[in-house]
Design a protein around this motif. Sequence first.
Motif, PDB file in Angstrom:
ATOM      1  N   THR A   1      -7.396 -41.233 -16.148  1.00  0.00           N
ATOM      2  CA  THR A   1      -8.210 -41.043 -15.047  1.00  0.00           C
ATOM      3  C   THR A   1      -7.531 -40.287 -13.827  1.00  0.00           C
ATOM      4  OG1 THR A   1      -9.682 -41.776 -13.423  1.00  0.00           O
ATOM      5  CG2 THR A   1      -7.800 -43.318 -13.954  1.00  0.00           C
ATOM      6  N   ILE A   2      -8.178 -39.327 -13.284  1.00  0.00           N
ATOM      7  CA  ILE A   2      -7.741 -38.552 -11.998  1.00  0.00           C
ATOM      8  C   ILE A   2      -8.587 -39.319 -10.825  1.00  0.00           C
ATOM      9  CG2 ILE A   2      -7.576 -36.503 -10.922  1.00  0.00           C
ATOM     10  CD1 ILE A   2      -5.609 -36.841 -13.372  1.00  0.00           C
ATOM     11  N   TYR A   3      -9.335 -40.385 -10.938  1.00  0.00           N
ATOM     12  CA  TYR A   3      -9.836 -41.025  -9.926  1.00  0.00           C
ATOM     13  C   TYR A   3     -11.012 -40.609  -9.307  1.00  0.00           C
ATOM     14  CZ  TYR A   3      -4.891 -42.477 -10.509  1.00  0.00           C
ATOM     15  OH  TYR A   3      -3.610 -42.592 -10.709  1.00  0.00           O
ATOM     16  N   HIS A   4     -11.712 -39.718  -9.910  1.00  0.00           N
ATOM     17  CA  HIS A   4     -12.836 -38.962  -9.565  1.00  0.00           C
ATOM     18  C   HIS A   4     -14.024 -39.617  -9.768  1.00  0.00           C
ATOM     19  CE1 HIS A   4      -9.883 -35.525  -9.043  1.00  0.00           C
ATOM     20  NE2 HIS A   4      -9.576 -36.318  -8.133  1.00  0.00           N
ATOM     21  N   TYR A   5     -14.163 -40.920  -9.734  1.00  0.00           N
ATOM     22  CA  TYR A   5     -15.601 -41.511 -10.359  1.00  0.00           C
ATOM     23  C   TYR A   5     -16.777 -41.041  -9.482  1.00  0.00           C
ATOM     24  CZ  TYR A   5     -11.495 -44.516 -10.989  1.00  0.00           C
ATOM     25  OH  TYR A   5     -10.126 -44.792 -11.065  1.00  0.00           O
ATOM     26  N   SER A   6     -17.861 -40.777 -10.212  1.00  0.00           N
ATOM     27  CA  SER A   6     -19.059 -40.126  -9.476  1.00  0.00           C
ATOM     28  C   SER A   6     -20.312 -40.197 -10.257  1.00  0.00           C
ATOM     29  CB  SER A   6     -18.877 -38.755  -8.994  1.00  0.00           C
ATOM     30  OG  SER A   6     -18.394 -38.049 -10.205  1.00  0.00           O
ATOM     31  N   GLY A   7     -21.397 -40.090  -9.540  1.00  0.00           N
ATOM     32  CA  GLY A   7     -22.562 -39.882 -10.043  1.00  0.00           C
ATOM     33  C   GLY A   7     -23.515 -41.077 -10.351  1.00  0.00           C
ATOM     34  N   THR A   8     -23.060 -42.350 -10.013  1.00  0.00           N
ATOM     35  CA  THR A   8     -23.844 -43.421 -10.327  1.00  0.00           C
ATOM     36  C   THR A   8     -25.256 -43.900  -9.652  1.00  0.00           C
ATOM     37  OG1 THR A   8     -22.173 -44.634  -9.213  1.00  0.00           O
ATOM     38  CG2 THR A   8     -21.801 -44.534 -11.652  1.00  0.00           C
ATOM     39  N   CYS A   9     -25.260 -43.138  -8.400  1.00  0.00           N
ATOM     40  CA  CYS A   9     -26.603 -43.076  -7.659  1.00  0.00           C
ATOM     41  C   CYS A   9     -27.157 -41.895  -7.662  1.00  0.00           C
ATOM     42  CB  CYS A   9     -26.176 -43.913  -6.262  1.00  0.00           C
ATOM     43  SG  CYS A   9     -25.414 -45.360  -6.242  1.00  0.00           S
ATOM     44  N   LYS A  10     -27.268 -41.254  -8.641  1.00  0.00           N
ATOM     45  CA  LYS A  10     -27.592 -39.903  -8.485  1.00  0.00           C
ATOM     46  C   LYS A  10     -28.478 -39.240  -7.521  1.00  0.00           C
ATOM     47  CE  LYS A  10     -29.260 -36.368 -11.778  1.00  0.00           C
ATOM     48  NZ  LYS A  10     -29.540 -35.964 -13.184  1.00  0.00           N
ATOM     49  N   MET A  11     -28.261 -37.984  -6.977  1.00  0.00           N
ATOM     50  CA  MET A  11     -29.388 -37.443  -6.233  1.00  0.00           C
ATOM     51  C   MET A  11     -30.175 -36.656  -6.898  1.00  0.00           C
ATOM     52  SD  MET A  11     -28.389 -34.879  -2.958  1.00  0.00           S
ATOM     53  CE  MET A  11     -27.049 -33.897  -3.778  1.00  0.00           C
TER      54      MET A  11
ATOM     55  N   GLY B   1     -35.299 -47.124   5.027  1.00  0.00           N
ATOM     56  CA  GLY B   1     -34.203 -47.575   5.991  1.00  0.00           C
ATOM     57  C   GLY B   1     -32.863 -47.761   5.204  1.00  0.00           C
ATOM     58  N   LEU B   2     -32.636 -47.203   4.053  1.00  0.00           N
ATOM     59  CA  LEU B   2     -31.314 -47.330   3.238  1.00  0.00           C
ATOM     60  C   LEU B   2     -31.012 -46.092   2.474  1.00  0.00           C
ATOM     61  CD1 LEU B   2     -29.318 -49.141   2.027  1.00  0.00           C
ATOM     62  CD2 LEU B   2     -30.865 -49.682   0.119  1.00  0.00           C
ATOM     63  N   ARG B   3     -29.869 -45.665   2.907  1.00  0.00           N
ATOM     64  CA  ARG B   3     -29.227 -44.471   2.335  1.00  0.00           C
ATOM     65  C   ARG B   3     -27.857 -44.778   1.560  1.00  0.00           C
ATOM     66  NH1 ARG B   3     -31.404 -39.365   5.820  1.00  0.00           N
ATOM     67  NH2 ARG B   3     -32.132 -40.585   7.660  1.00  0.00           N
ATOM     68  N   VAL B   4     -27.408 -44.138   0.647  1.00  0.00           N
ATOM     69  CA  VAL B   4     -26.207 -43.875  -0.092  1.00  0.00           C
ATOM     70  C   VAL B   4     -25.447 -42.621   0.370  1.00  0.00           C
ATOM     71  CG1 VAL B   4     -24.981 -44.262  -1.987  1.00  0.00           C
ATOM     72  CG2 VAL B   4     -27.098 -45.607  -1.838  1.00  0.00           C
ATOM     73  N   ALA B   5     -24.259 -42.726   0.599  1.00  0.00           N
ATOM     74  CA  ALA B   5     -23.346 -41.611   1.066  1.00  0.00           C
ATOM     75  C   ALA B   5     -22.016 -41.897   0.364  1.00  0.00           C
ATOM     76  CB  ALA B   5     -23.526 -41.144   2.309  1.00  0.00           C
ATOM     77  N   ASP B   6     -21.763 -41.256  -0.824  1.00  0.00           N
ATOM     78  CA  ASP B   6     -20.410 -41.203  -1.267  1.00  0.00           C
ATOM     79  C   ASP B   6     -20.321 -40.263  -2.572  1.00  0.00           C
ATOM     80  OD1 ASP B   6     -21.318 -43.032  -3.250  1.00  0.00           O
ATOM     81  OD2 ASP B   6     -20.876 -45.004  -2.057  1.00  0.00           O
ATOM     82  N   GLY B   7     -19.408 -40.733  -3.244  1.00  0.00           N
ATOM     83  CA  GLY B   7     -19.078 -39.652  -4.550  1.00  0.00           C
ATOM     84  C   GLY B   7     -20.174 -40.400  -5.675  1.00  0.00           C
ATOM     85  N   SER B   8     -20.862 -41.521  -5.216  1.00  0.00           N
ATOM     86  CA  SER B   8     -21.986 -41.894  -6.273  1.00  0.00           C
ATOM     87  C   SER B   8     -23.234 -40.874  -6.494  1.00  0.00           C
ATOM     88  CB  SER B   8     -22.365 -43.258  -6.014  1.00  0.00           C
ATOM     89  OG  SER B   8     -22.954 -43.620  -4.900  1.00  0.00           O
TER      90      SER B   8
END
Length: 644
Positions: A571-581, A602-609
């Motif tokens: 792995t290159i540690y780039h986990y992403s996509g699990t709360c897809k926009m 009232g709820l947002r997600v902001a990260d690599g997910s």
Amino acid sequence: MPSILYFLSAVVIIVPLQSSRQPIKNRYHNLYGDNMSGRELMNILDFGIGALHFLQQGQYYMNHEVPDMVPQFGAVYDFVVIGAGTAGATIAARLSEIHQVEVLLIEAGSKENFLMDIPLLVYMLQLSDDINWKYQTKSSNKYCLGMEGNRCNWPRGKVMGGSSVLNYMIATRGDAEDYDRWAKMGNEGWAYKDVLKYFKKLETIDIPELQSDTIYHGTKGPLHISYPLFHTSLAKAFLNAGKELGYPLVDYNGKNTIGFSYVQTTIINGTRMSSNRAYLHPARNRRNLHVTRESRVKKILINRHTNRAIGLEFIKHHQNIRVFASKEIILCAGAIGSPQLLMLSGIGPAKHLNELGINVVRDLPVGENLMDHVAFGGLTWTVDDPVSIRAIDIINPTYPYMKDFLMKQSGPITVPGACEALAFIDTKNSTKLHGLPNIELLFIGGGLKGDLILPIVMGFNNAIRQIWNKYFITYGWTILPMLLKPKSRGRIRLLANDINVKPEIVPNYFDNPEDVKTMMEGIKAAISVGRTKAMKLFGSRLTNDTFPGCENYEYDSYGYWECAMRTASVTIYHYSGTCKMGPKEDPTAVVDPRLKVIGIQGLRVADGSIMPEIISAHTNIPIFMIAEKLADMVKEDWGYLNES
């Protein structure tokens, strides 16, 4: 602050540990290339002075941490941010620019310290239970076959600054087409023309030759980006190899991505610059910014009548505490932690949540669309001359390397994990020098094979480590071919209705046959670098040991390399996509283009997910960008955009 002895012991084991079998040629005496005879005693004396200087710097650094506090049960804040990693630290700092709001930042880990910010120590950090969540993938018979239990280690930061404290400090944005593809998927406002201003806003470019390029680079942002202060002769040869193969030397964060370059890094004055250091240290005296560390969020509280997130529950020092948000909760726990917490709060696949006895608040495909950049970890070349980064030299106090770092933050210790250069290439169109790359070649100025600790950190099993131990006595260099646009998708699921039980991680590496073909082309491209005149100048020889389990395949055949990549899946540690926009009508989306959880107020997600598709680069800088853009969207939605 850890003692200097701990620092020395750490340096010993995080770089390739090798010694020479043969006399050093006259051309090269050491990494600096000069003859240091007669300066040994002075180097030792300077090392002692430098150690004291380093400890003083560490204390100064700790004084810049945001103070810890314990929120009162039932306390109300305007905004509550979960996770002080790359995104969370950025968002909390930006929202606290609004003087009339109160911001609470919750982090499960503890303080970052100066020892964590020594670039060459990056491997060592993964060994710590205190700052690493130490996730592992589910055992598989299709990938991670060379790892203990057929499970890949998936480290994640549990510390102020999150994974920006554990990562390799490589600063890449991705190609313009990456973001244009996001926009074409229905994510209005996420095209490259929309996000470029945030890449510039977050950055202070410290590379002199790039500072005049104001179209692509910023000069007033919190995050400093620079080249490492030292390059080995091998890294310079790697760039020459690129030119020999017909590739340009590029600023891969500028107009064109494809080509060869030294790595741009999140390093300032020879030391790591995490999100904590870049964003929270300057905000430490803001009275409206509150930080609670060593606080594990258990659940987001949602009003079922209004479908609104109103607060959350967390544990700090064995005490259950509830706090509330009058405006919004912003979840920044990463591509593993964010879906886990959403599902524990009743937001996720209904069938899965029902099986675990979790009341379903909203049926959404949380945990699906898992992506990562997987690399092949089996390509090391040996060389004759003492030109690779190796601990036996670095820790020798008669050499100047340690004293140079301790006194001036210069020399090879400023190289992040010995990662020195990279190339972005398109193996499908090798003559095409613009557009989207599909492979990255990450150049490491040391041999992965023969290192005593790195294979353990990466999780390689005993059989492979024993085969590689014979390279302990050699100099070498490594290329990791990395699959940039995987077609395979994995998933994350809960194993229990309990925040303390780590989720099940199934990355499904190489599930799509196209990924196997592309990685095969990446391996061939890496091998072609080793055949150039530039690399042959050092007598580079590819180590071609047969991997356990691949003995029945003819070496260098398609079947052999497929077996090898499924064995040394790194792995290159780039986990992403699990709360897809995606747009609200997209059945695969979890958040909308303003990063609001669909169907929940009232709820947002902001990260690599939130990435709908993984970008063709390392993900840390894009996550900073996501955070900067989210902060502006929140300010705009609440009428604060021009008041901060």
